[in-house]
Design an enzyme around this catalytic site. Structure first.
Site, PDB file in Angstrom:
ATOM      1  NE  ARG A 161      26.954 -44.159   2.687  1.00 58.81           N
ATOM      2  CZ  ARG A 161      27.213 -43.400   3.654  1.00 58.81           C
ATOM      3  NH1 ARG A 161      27.486 -42.133   3.866  1.00 58.81           N
ATOM      4  NH2 ARG A 161      27.454 -44.353   4.998  1.00 58.81           N
ATOM      5  CD  GLU A 187       7.374 -30.171  -0.988  1.00 60.53           C
ATOM      6  OE1 GLU A 187       7.972 -30.415   0.045  1.00 60.53           O
ATOM      7  OE2 GLU A 187       6.688 -29.202  -1.394  1.00 60.53           O
ATOM      8  CG  ASP A 235      -2.293 -18.519  -7.695  1.00 62.11           C
ATOM      9  OD1 ASP A 235      -1.322 -19.337  -7.125  1.00 62.11           O
ATOM     10  OD2 ASP A 235      -3.235 -19.181  -8.115  1.00 62.11           O
ATOM     11  N   GLY A 236      -2.885 -17.316  -4.593  1.00 57.58           N
ATOM     12  CA  GLY A 236      -3.772 -17.336  -3.584  1.00 57.58           C
ATOM     13  C   GLY A 236      -3.466 -16.059  -2.899  1.00 57.58           C
ATOM     14  CE  LYS A 295      -2.418 -16.597  10.932  1.00 58.35           C
ATOM     15  NZ  LYS A 295      -1.806 -15.562  11.492  1.00 58.35           N
ATOM     16  N   GLY A 322       5.013 -18.517   1.639  1.00 57.82           N
ATOM     17  CA  GLY A 322       6.248 -18.625   1.832  1.00 57.82           C
ATOM     18  C   GLY A 322       7.310 -17.705   1.415  1.00 57.82           C
ATOM     19  CG  HIS A 359      11.805 -24.269   5.532  1.00 54.55           C
ATOM     20  ND1 HIS A 359      11.415 -25.585   6.025  1.00 54.55           N
ATOM     21  CD2 HIS A 359      10.544 -23.806   5.109  1.00 54.55           C
ATOM     22  CE1 HIS A 359      10.380 -25.687   6.302  1.00 54.55           C
ATOM     23  NE2 HIS A 359       9.624 -24.849   5.581  1.00 54.55           N
ATOM     24  CG  ASP A 387       6.338 -24.428  -4.819  1.00 57.85           C
ATOM     25  OD1 ASP A 387       7.408 -24.652  -4.229  1.00 57.85           O
ATOM     26  OD2 ASP A 387       5.409 -24.401  -3.939  1.00 57.85           O
ATOM     27  NE  ARG A 440      23.917 -43.366   5.621  1.00 59.48           N
ATOM     28  CZ  ARG A 440      23.763 -44.859   5.427  1.00 59.48           C
ATOM     29  NH1 ARG A 440      23.139 -45.841   4.948  1.00 59.48           N
ATOM     30  NH2 ARG A 440      24.744 -45.233   6.449  1.00 59.48           N
TER      31      ARG A 440
HETATM   32  O1  F6P Z   1       5.286 -23.151  -1.559  1.00 54.39           O
HETATM   33  C1  F6P Z   1       6.468 -22.715  -1.178  1.00 54.39           C
HETATM   34  C2  F6P Z   1       7.079 -24.002  -0.150  1.00 54.39           C
HETATM   35  O2  F6P Z   1       8.369 -23.733   0.132  1.00 54.39           O
HETATM   36  C3  F6P Z   1       6.758 -25.520  -0.828  1.00 54.39           C
HETATM   37  O3  F6P Z   1       7.566 -25.766  -1.500  1.00 54.39           O
HETATM   38  C4  F6P Z   1       6.679 -26.228   0.482  1.00 54.39           C
HETATM   39  O4  F6P Z   1       5.923 -27.380   0.379  1.00 54.39           O
HETATM   40  C5  F6P Z   1       6.079 -25.346   1.525  1.00 54.39           C
HETATM   41  O5  F6P Z   1       6.401 -24.094   1.119  1.00 54.39           O
HETATM   42  C6  F6P Z   1       6.435 -25.644   2.937  1.00 54.39           C
HETATM   43  O6  F6P Z   1       5.719 -24.740   3.747  1.00 54.39           O
HETATM   44  P1  F6P Z   1       6.062 -24.445   5.061  1.00 54.39           P
HETATM   45  O7  F6P Z   1       7.076 -23.106   5.354  1.00 54.39           O
HETATM   46  O8  F6P Z   1       4.854 -23.898   5.764  1.00 54.39           O
HETATM   47  O9  F6P Z   1       6.815 -25.615   5.804  1.00 54.39           O
END
Ligand code: F6P
Length: 360
Positions: free
Chosen positions: A172, A232, A112-113, A80, A14, A281, A137, A275
């Protein structure tokens, strides 16, 4: 030790703000050594796919451009993953690709992956690999900070500030869901920096009643608005993940916990209209923070220094005020770095009265 003539640089996983600053630093430091730099397009795809996709990056055409100051990845990224059963086939294609391109070394800007995958691909070749950690993250092991994290904290903190105004106008309670996967760094840092009222992270169990009690206390104090930051990756009150959705490499796909909390709180407590904002992103974009650019500079320079000394299979890391290098193998062994529930940040959140759940 073979002298390096040409290296490749690629971004993988990402994206996040600061990647272009890293590429720029790598290009500048490598050019100073007289090495040629190939910017590989779209993660490892630029090498494994044919025709190979890359471009020559020079100080003139890259560093001396607006790109280092911008977010996204100039080179494109690949998020991916790679199915492990295809490792053998991919390694073959990768080895052929680096041979075709004449690369002596590769700098992988990724998690790291990604670094591990590329280092596996390079086994059995003479190609050296150095990893530079990046992720919003901030869960890459060993390094205290990864490129992109501080920029994401900045975006999230700004969002808390902005939501506070509309929460105030409409009396709110606003729930803001942030990314971070199973680590609560992003939520905790932005909640603390933005003075949120509630911060829920995957590492700390919470109860809906605990949240409601906090909202009641806010009302009792005479304040009519609240901002709640939630990761999340938190589970439902019963400790279950909301959905079983998985990406193609089997990782859980998160999103939607904010709405779950809204439903649960609203069914038991009516004094606040709630709300939900799912930040999404946008957290991976924005102007790269100064600290991410600093990391980019020291990580890029260190990566090139390590390669010039013949090092391979290392990741650069920021620890104790220094940039250091660690064996990739050890980084991978460590696994994901979660939020330390006894850190000063967590302690401060508790001391400042932010509801963060029940810390054990
Ligand atoms: O690992 C980075 C990250 O932005 C995470 O915080 C999030 O869960 C994930 O990638 C979202 O991935 P994608 O871009 O595949 O929606």
């Amino acid at each position: 030790m073979e002298k390096i003539k040409r290296i490749g640089v690629l971004t993988s996983g990402g994206d996040c703000a600061g990647l272009n600053a890293v590429i720029s630093a790598v290009v500048a430091a490598a050019s100073k050594k007289g090495w040629e730099v190939y910017g590989i397009h779209n993660g490892t795809d630029g090498i494994t796919e044919t025709p190979h996709s890359y471009e020559v990056l020079t100080v003139h055409n890259f560093s001396d451009s607006p790109w280092p100051r911008l977010s996204g990845s100039y080179l494109g990224s690949l998020n991916k993953g790679v199915k492990m059963e295809s490792l053998e086939e991919m390694s073959k294609r990768f080895a052929q690709g680096v041979k075709d391109l004449g690369l002596d070394a590769i700098v992988v800007v990724g998690g790291d992956g990604s670094m591990n995958i590329v280092s596996n691909y390079c086994k059995g070749t003479d190609v050296r690999v150095i990893g530079i950690p990046k992720t919003i993250d901030n869960d890459t092991p060993i390094t205290e900070f990864s490129v992109g994290f501080q920029s994401a904290v900045q975006v999230c903190t700004q969002a808390v500030d902005d939501l506070e105004w509309t929460a105030r106008s409409h009396n709110r309670a606003l729930i803001m869901e942030v990314m971070g996967r199973d680590a609560g760094h992003l939520a905790m840092h932005s909640a603390l920096a933005g003075s949120a009222d509630v911060c829920l992270v995957p590492e700390i169990p919470y109860s809906i009643d605990g949240i409601i009690n906090k909202l009641k206390a806010i009302k009792a104090s005479g304040r009519n608005h609240a901002v709640l930051v939630v990761s999340e990756g938190i589970k439902t009150e019963n400790g279950e993940h909301l959905s079983n959705k998985k990406n193609m490499v089997g990782e859980a796909v998160y999103g939607g916990i904010g709405q779950y909390l809204n439903n649960e709180i609203s069914s038991r407590y009516k004094d606040f209209q709630i709300r939900v904002t799912q930040l999404g992103h946008i957290q991976r974009s924005g102007t790269p923070a100064a600290f991410d650019r600093l990391l980019a500079a020291v990580f890029g320079a260190k990566a090139i220094e390590l390669l010039s000394k013949g090092e391979t299979n290392k990741m650069v890391a920021w620890r104790d005020g220094h940039v250091q290098a660690y064996a990739l193998e050890d980084v991978v062994k460590e696994g994901t770095t979660l939020l330390n529930t006894h850190s000063d940040f967590v302690k401060a959140a508790i001391d400042l009265g932010i509801y963060i759940g029940e810390v054990k």
